[in-house]
Design an enzyme around this catalytic site. Structure first.
Site: not given
Length: 414
Positions: A284, A319
């Protein structure tokens, strides 16, 4: 390397059949080949022998969820998509990655329409398998770092997806919150098109998740993150790992971020022990991968890296990761005490199986693409090969610098 040149890799241990085996690896025309017909039918010797110094040879790593890296954000830099993918592809080979799915986070329709047509599989580094579209059909309650104003409902079935994306020809994975497709009609249609549906960014209960899987979904996006926490009366999407309502013969796979930040080592162990066959390591990773602290972008949002962790700017909301995939493999192995082969398979065989591409990727079987990585015993990358050609080779100085990075200390303290 000339066409038809026969390469023999010797003094190596191959990851084959879930174990390390002392065998030579034979390569010709970009493919791994069976040497027996070469000996007995063609009566040929290798044109070139390569001594691997007792290295582990593993299939090249496959990255299913990466938002960017090295200053590139796939969702933000919409006018230079091809150049950005090329830059990231050239850097990923230093981490042993030979195939990847550039990931686009929740964005406005015009962003998808600009990005999707610019993507193709050919690069001078890691090869592109297709895009991973992570949104916009997700839950606003579990948006994470996705912009809420861009989140959409599926109100007209597949027509909604066509209106949003315009073109699905270069798409490999789409993340959908299953409650946005309650009957599973869109999931079924995408599955029939050969697109892998992943469930995530969701407030779905277990029953809703099971409908998604029964409709063809095969993957869960970054397990534990951006979904309801496990509850003993309704375990939510996490419960799919132990559900008895999965169609017979269907495997449920799940991405998990083993970067030492997103997922606690105990959570890694729970996932590993509950459903080992479905575990896929993903990063990610964001634009800050390979860079230091500072301001960056993730799609429509500004983010900042502080003390080796990435947050939405001005908040404490995580994030995305800045750990490369080979580091995640090492952290995962340390956290779970799993075997070397299993840790490797979580970044090779499992993602390839999820995408149904094991004939060419994710294994060292005869006939597979000669995409592989040479590793040290502690799983640092010594060299990376794509189609039988060496595209990266480490130096002693580079290896020492890698081992000294702060993020590598996570492997030691878990």
């Amino acid at each position: 390397m000339s066409q038809n040149e026969l390469l023999q890799f010797v003094n190596c241990r191959l990851v084959r059949n879930h174990q390390l085996v002392l065998e030579d690896l034979w390569v010709r025309n970009g493919k791994i080949i069976n040497p027996e017909p070469v000996f007995f039918d063609e009566k040929q010797q290798a044109h070139r022998q390569i001594d691997c110094g007792n290295s582990i040879i593993a299939p090249g790593y496959i990255e299913l969820q990466i938002n960017g890296g090295y200053g590139v954000d796939f969702s933000h830099d919409v006018d230079t998509v091809a150049e950005g993918i090329e830059k990231v592809a050239k850097e990923l080979i230093t981490n042993g990655v030979t195939s990847f799915c550039p990931t686009i986070v929740t964005s406005p329709p015009e962003t998808y329409r600009k990005i999707i047509p610019q993507v193709n599989g050919k690069t001078k580094g890691a090869q592109v398998l297709g895009l991973h579209l992570e949104g916009p059909f997700i839950s606003p309650q579990k948006k994470g770092a996705h912009p809420e104003n861009c989140i959409r409902d599926i109100d007209k079935g597949m027509d909604t997806l066509v209106d949003t994306y315009s073109n699905l020809s270069n798409v490999k994975i789409i993340t959908i919150a299953p409650e946005k497709d309650p009957e599973g009609a869109v999931t079924k249609a995408l599955t029939q098109m050969g697109i892998t549906v992943s469930l995530g960014h969701s407030v779905a209960n277990l029953s809703q998740g099971e409908v998604g899987v029964q409709s063809g979904a095969r993957l869960i996006t970054h397990l534990f993150n951006a979904m309801l926490p496990f509850h003993h009366r309704d375990p939510g999407l996490v419960g799919l790992l132990a559900s008895n309502n999965i169609p017979l013969g269907q495997e449920i796979y799940f991405g998990i971020i083993a970067d030492g930040v997103h997922t606690h080592p105990a959570a890694l162990r729970i996932a590993h022990r509950t459903h080992p066959n479905g575990l896929i390591l993903v990063t990610d990773a964001i634009a800050a991968l390979g860079l230091g602290d500072g301001k960056h972008h993730l799609g429509q949002l500004e983010l900042e890296v502080r003390d080796g962790k990435a947050y939405i700017a001005g908040t404490n909301t995580l994030c995305g990761s800045i750990a490369p995939l080979d580091t995640c493999v090492r952290i995962f192995k340390k956290a779970t005490n799993c075997s070397t082969v299993y840790a490797i398979e979580c970044a090779t065989l499992h993602p390839a199986s999820c995408l149904k591409i094991t004939e060419t990727k994710g294994t060292l079987n005869f006939g597979a693409d000669a995409d592989f990585v040479m590793l040290t015993d502690d799983l640092f990358v010594k060299s990376t090969w794509i189609s039988g050609k060496c595209v990266y080779r480490y130096t002693v100085e580079e290896l020492a610098a890698l081992k000294a990075r702060p993020i590598e200390q996570l492997c030691e303290c878990i």
